[in-house]
Design an enzyme around this catalytic site. Structure first.
Site, PDB file in Angstrom:
ATOM      1  N   LYS A 111       0.785  -1.232   0.000  1.00 51.46           N
ATOM      2  CA  LYS A 111       0.000   0.000   0.000  1.00 51.46           C
ATOM      3  C   LYS A 111       0.822   1.290   0.000  1.00 51.46           C
ATOM      4  CE  LYS A 111      -4.250  -1.898   1.841  1.00 51.46           C
ATOM      5  NZ  LYS A 111      -5.353  -1.844   2.773  1.00 51.46           N
ATOM      6  N   LYS A 193      -7.226 -10.589  -3.373  1.00 52.20           N
ATOM      7  CA  LYS A 193      -8.327 -10.708  -2.413  1.00 52.20           C
ATOM      8  C   LYS A 193      -9.401  -9.656  -2.702  1.00 52.20           C
ATOM      9  CE  LYS A 193      -7.360  -7.651   1.367  1.00 52.20           C
ATOM     10  NZ  LYS A 193      -8.189  -7.279   2.448  1.00 52.20           N
ATOM     11  N   LYS A 196     -11.653  -3.516  -0.234  1.00 56.24           N
ATOM     12  CA  LYS A 196     -12.343  -2.221  -0.268  1.00 56.24           C
ATOM     13  C   LYS A 196     -11.611  -1.253  -1.173  1.00 56.24           C
ATOM     14  CE  LYS A 196     -13.699  -2.175   4.566  1.00 56.24           C
ATOM     15  NZ  LYS A 196     -13.237  -1.691   5.867  1.00 56.24           N
TER      16      LYS A 196
END
Ligand code: ATP
Ligand code: LTN
Length: 331
Positions: A111, A193, A196
């Site tokens: 991230k 996966k 969000k």
């Protein structure tokens, strides 16, 4: 009674992966453990958030906990920023965490590390705040999805380090990662996966999606080659759809395979859409049925109960470190 603690961020659309990997298990475990469920809004601000949207999402996630079946009379539901001890303990643990330990965190690598120049220090430090959440409540078990395993290992290491250096203070928590559903995959890319933060909204089914959206997303879900409907590890896209079907219907793989014998992907997607819609419609009604006043009083009660426990641990930590200030022995 043993304790559980878990939390989820009030960002993006809470999806079926969050429910099947985490929330569903909280609901089951709450009757066997003393439970604390937190909406981790301090974690959310590790990336920029719109303040109004963040405030709204924070309450929405608390509503999702309730609609899923977390019972506020049995469990403590609260908002992380309502209990300042989370940030306080995070500072203490920061001073005992090595930069190299955080540098190894795969979630940060994914991230933040790619844009080092404009990534906040908070994102790098995210796992330490998570360790504080868990350790403040003397947690025994942390029910989470597979992606949180590495953060739990760091939490355990920090707790053991503190105990070794300053005396027994923290209970050492264990992760609880379900055997099935710990990693629900994206509908548009079964190698990733369901997330969000995915830019492609078709990859995940949000718990608040309407029936048409759910049907459309499932119809578009990618599939593998092959035609028969079987639990087949070599076909990850199919396995993912079958796993969702299995968890929501509570049927066994042989029962499901028998049901779909001679049928194809189209039939599976259609029936899965029915199952998901049937599950989410009453869920969404429960979300809408929780009034603002009711939510306020649940969160207020949660804040008090959580703070009470958090302060006990924090007092002990401060004494251990010689930070007791006015209460400390004088020379
Ligand atoms: P993102 O979905 O963008 O990665 P997140 O994982 O940070 O967001 P949270 O709301 O903080 O989202 O996660 C709540 C819980 O849901 C965690 O326990 C996490 O492990 C679990 N979880 C998240 N994604 C999945 C998934 N695809 N399958 C199973 N569990 C998941
Ligand atoms: N990092 C978690 C959310 C989280 C959490 C916690 C989970 C923050 N603090 C404490 C369990 C226990 C995530 O799912 N992204």
């Amino acid at each position: 009674m043993k304790r559980i603690f878990s939390g989820a961020q009030p960002t993006g659309g809470f999806h079926l992966g969050n429910y099947l990997g985490a929330l569903r298990n909280w609901v089951e475990l709450q009757h066997e453990y003393e439970s604390f469920f937190c909406v981790v809004n301090l974690h959310a601000i590790t990336i920029p958030q719109d303040p109004q949207e963040l405030a709204k999402k924070t309450r929405e996630v608390a509503r999702l906990y309730l609609a899923a079946g977390i019972d506020p009379q049995v469990s403590t539901i609260f908002i992380q920023s309502d209990v300042p001890e989370h940030a306080e303990l995070a500072w203490v643990l920061n001073c005992m965490t090595r930069i190299s330990e955080l540098d190894r965190m795969t979630q940060f690598k994914e991230k933040g590390r790619s844009q080092r120049e404009n990534t906040g220090v908070g994102l790098f430090d995210y796992p330490v705040l998570m360790a504080s959440d868990i350790l403040l409540y003397q947690t025994d078990l942390v029910p989470v999805g597979e992606d949180q395993k590495q953060h739990l290992e760091l939490t355990r290491d920090l707790a053991m380090r503190f105990n070794r250096d300053y005396g027994e203070t923290f209970r050492i928590p264990e992760p609880f990662i379900p055997k099935i559903g710990a990693r629900i995959m994206s509908l548009s890319d079964p190698a990733k996966k369901m997330a969000k933060s995915d830019e492609n909204p078709n990859g995940s089914i949000a718990l608040l999606d309407d029936a048409d959206t759910i049907r459309r997303k499932l119809k578009r879900a990618v599939t593998d080659s092959g035609t028969d409907i079987r639990f087949d590890e070599t076909r990850p896209a199919l396995m993912n759809l079958l796993t969702i079907y299995r968890l929501l219907t509570e049927q066994t793989p042989p029962e499901i395979e028998e049901h779909f014998a001679g049928k194809g992907y189209g039939q599976l997607k259609g029936e899965l859409a029915d199952v998901v819609v049937e599950f989410l419609q009453p869920f969404q009604e429960r979300v809408r049925g929780i009034s603002d006043e009711e939510l306020d009083s649940i969160l207020e009660m949660g804040r008090e109960r959580a703070r009470n426990e958090a302060c006990k641990t924090m007092d002990e930590v401060k004494t251990r470190l010689g930070l007791s200030g006015s209460g400390a022995p004088r020379n």
